[in-house]
Design an enzyme around this catalytic site. Structure first.
Site, PDB file in Angstrom:
ATOM      1  N   GLY A  58     112.170 -54.238  -0.379  1.00 23.30           N
ATOM      2  CA  GLY A  58     111.666 -53.504   0.771  1.00 23.30           C
ATOM      3  C   GLY A  58     111.447 -54.436   1.932  1.00 23.30           C
ATOM      4  O   GLY A  58     111.713 -55.637   1.849  1.00 23.30           O
ATOM      5  N   GLY A  59     110.932 -53.888   3.017  1.00 22.79           N
ATOM      6  CA  GLY A  59     110.701 -54.690   4.202  1.00 22.79           C
ATOM      7  C   GLY A  59     109.679 -55.788   3.987  1.00 22.79           C
ATOM      8  O   GLY A  59     109.656 -56.767   4.727  1.00 22.79           O
ATOM      9  N   MET A  60     108.813 -55.623   2.988  1.00 22.62           N
ATOM     10  CA  MET A  60     107.793 -56.621   2.719  1.00 22.62           C
ATOM     11  C   MET A  60     108.218 -57.598   1.635  1.00 22.62           C
ATOM     12  O   MET A  60     107.411 -58.406   1.185  1.00 22.62           O
ATOM     13  CB  MET A  60     106.487 -55.927   2.322  1.00 22.62           C
ATOM     14  CG  MET A  60     105.749 -55.321   3.486  1.00 22.62           C
ATOM     15  SD  MET A  60     105.186 -56.550   4.676  1.00 22.62           S
ATOM     16  CE  MET A  60     103.983 -57.419   3.684  1.00 22.62           C
ATOM     17  N   GLY A  61     109.461 -57.578   1.195  1.00 20.36           N
ATOM     18  CA  GLY A  61     109.927 -58.589   0.261  1.00 20.36           C
ATOM     19  C   GLY A  61     110.548 -58.033  -1.005  1.00 20.36           C
ATOM     20  O   GLY A  61     110.612 -56.821  -1.219  1.00 20.36           O
ATOM     21  N   ASP A 101     102.202 -46.252   5.634  1.00 18.95           N
ATOM     22  CA  ASP A 101     103.576 -46.131   5.123  1.00 18.95           C
ATOM     23  C   ASP A 101     103.611 -45.205   3.909  1.00 18.95           C
ATOM     24  O   ASP A 101     104.321 -45.467   2.941  1.00 18.95           O
ATOM     25  CB  ASP A 101     104.133 -47.508   4.763  1.00 18.95           C
ATOM     26  CG  ASP A 101     105.651 -47.497   4.593  1.00 18.95           C
ATOM     27  OD1 ASP A 101     106.295 -46.570   5.129  1.00 18.95           O
ATOM     28  OD2 ASP A 101     106.181 -48.397   3.923  1.00 18.95           O
ATOM     29  N   LYS A 112     105.643 -59.442  -5.913  1.00 15.35           N
ATOM     30  CA  LYS A 112     106.291 -59.166  -4.628  1.00 15.35           C
ATOM     31  C   LYS A 112     106.340 -60.470  -3.844  1.00 15.35           C
ATOM     32  O   LYS A 112     105.301 -61.005  -3.424  1.00 15.35           O
ATOM     33  CB  LYS A 112     105.543 -58.097  -3.840  1.00 15.35           C
ATOM     34  CG  LYS A 112     106.151 -57.831  -2.463  1.00 15.35           C
ATOM     35  CD  LYS A 112     105.532 -56.625  -1.784  1.00 15.35           C
ATOM     36  CE  LYS A 112     106.020 -55.329  -2.394  1.00 15.35           C
ATOM     37  NZ  LYS A 112     105.619 -54.147  -1.589  1.00 15.35           N
ATOM     38  N   VAL A 127     110.779 -57.402  -5.053  1.00 18.84           N
ATOM     39  CA  VAL A 127     109.804 -57.055  -6.079  1.00 18.84           C
ATOM     40  C   VAL A 127     110.448 -57.253  -7.452  1.00 18.84           C
ATOM     41  O   VAL A 127     111.593 -56.861  -7.675  1.00 18.84           O
ATOM     42  CB  VAL A 127     109.314 -55.601  -5.942  1.00 18.84           C
ATOM     43  CG1 VAL A 127     108.202 -55.309  -6.946  1.00 18.84           C
ATOM     44  CG2 VAL A 127     108.818 -55.340  -4.520  1.00 18.84           C
TER      45      VAL A 127
END
Length: 261
Positions: free
Chosen positions: A21-24, A134, A41, A26
């Site tokens: 995802g946009g945050m890294g 989100d 993550k 997983v």
């Protein structure tokens, strides 16, 4: 940063990738000290190289770690291994709501049971001043026992720059996995109008997103659609909500909840 199965981060043994995802990235991993499975993550390098941004994220992570609720995926740790920063999260088994919705609408009683648990998770976070920002079907896990867990609480908020308007192409809510043909790009479809305009948001943004998800569970359709992010955001900002698409036998009080959201 891509990790291979069999590699390690600190005392966590990487078992398999879970998603991106946009945050890294997983991964499923094993905590070799405590003998339990967790989700790891790995945060993007560009995120951790910005001291102010990362300090904001650390503060948010500490607040999120204080959330102890059966319907919220837990954060166990924020750690690093030789410059690689990562979150250690509860490994939540089951199917995400996005996968379930790909098969059509959810029966009213089951949809309401899911919605109640989602609402309780949001309420617990809001009471601590945490805004999800989100909320979307991909961030809602349906466990085999019927338990619903909301994931990634506050992570989108932590990545914002002081509430200023941001470039949506860099937003953590816009993910590569949503770019296939026929699929709405990113999660612009779940943003509240004020978030879509780049304004500072409060808990009402989560209530809007909750309403969108509830509408989609009941109707089995996407509420806001478009060929590009711009088209989707325009739909969010201008289109009227089609309450006629809800099931005819829906209790009036439930239809009112959707309308108010």
């Amino acid at each position: 940063m891509k990790l291979e199965a069999g590699s390690t981060l600190a005392h966590y043994a990487i078992r398999a990738p879970l998603g991106e995802g946009g945050m890294g990235e997983v991964y499923r991993a094993e905590d070799t000290k405590l003998g339990r499975e967790v989700a790891i993550k790995v945060l993007p390098q560009e995120f951790t190289e910005d001291p102010e941004r990362f300090a904001r994220f650390e503060r948010e992570a500490r607040v999120l770690a204080s959330l102890n609720h059966p319907n919220i995926g837990a954060i166990y740790d924020l750690a690093d291994d030789q410059g690689t920063h990562f979150l250690v999260l509860e490994l939540v088994e089951g199917e995400d709501l996005a996968a379930r919705l790909s098969r059509g609408p959810i029966p009213v009683e089951i949809a309401l049971a899911h919605a109640l648990q989602m609402a309780e998770a949001l309420e617990a976070a809001h009471e601590k001043g945490i805004i999800h920002r989100d909320l979307k079907p991909a961030n809602v896990m349906l466990g085999p026992s019927g338990t619903v867990k909301v994931l990634d609480f506050g992570l989108a908020r932590a990545s914002e720059q002081g509430g200023e308007a941001t470039d949506l192409s860099l937003s953590p809510t816009l993910t590569a996995q949503m770019t296939q043909g026929g699929v709405i790009l990113g999660t612009a479809a779940y943003m509240s109008p004020e978030q879509a305009r780049g304004e500072v948001v409060d808990t009402r943004a989560d209530i809007w997103s909750f309403g969108v998800v509830l509408w989609e569970m009941l109707s089995g359709r996407k509420l806001f659609a478009g060929e590009t992010v711009s088209h989707v955001l325009a739909s969010v900002l201008k289109d009227q909500i089609d309450l006629e698409a809800l099931p005819e036998d829906l209790p009036p009080r439930v239809a009112e909840v959707v309308r108010r959201c």
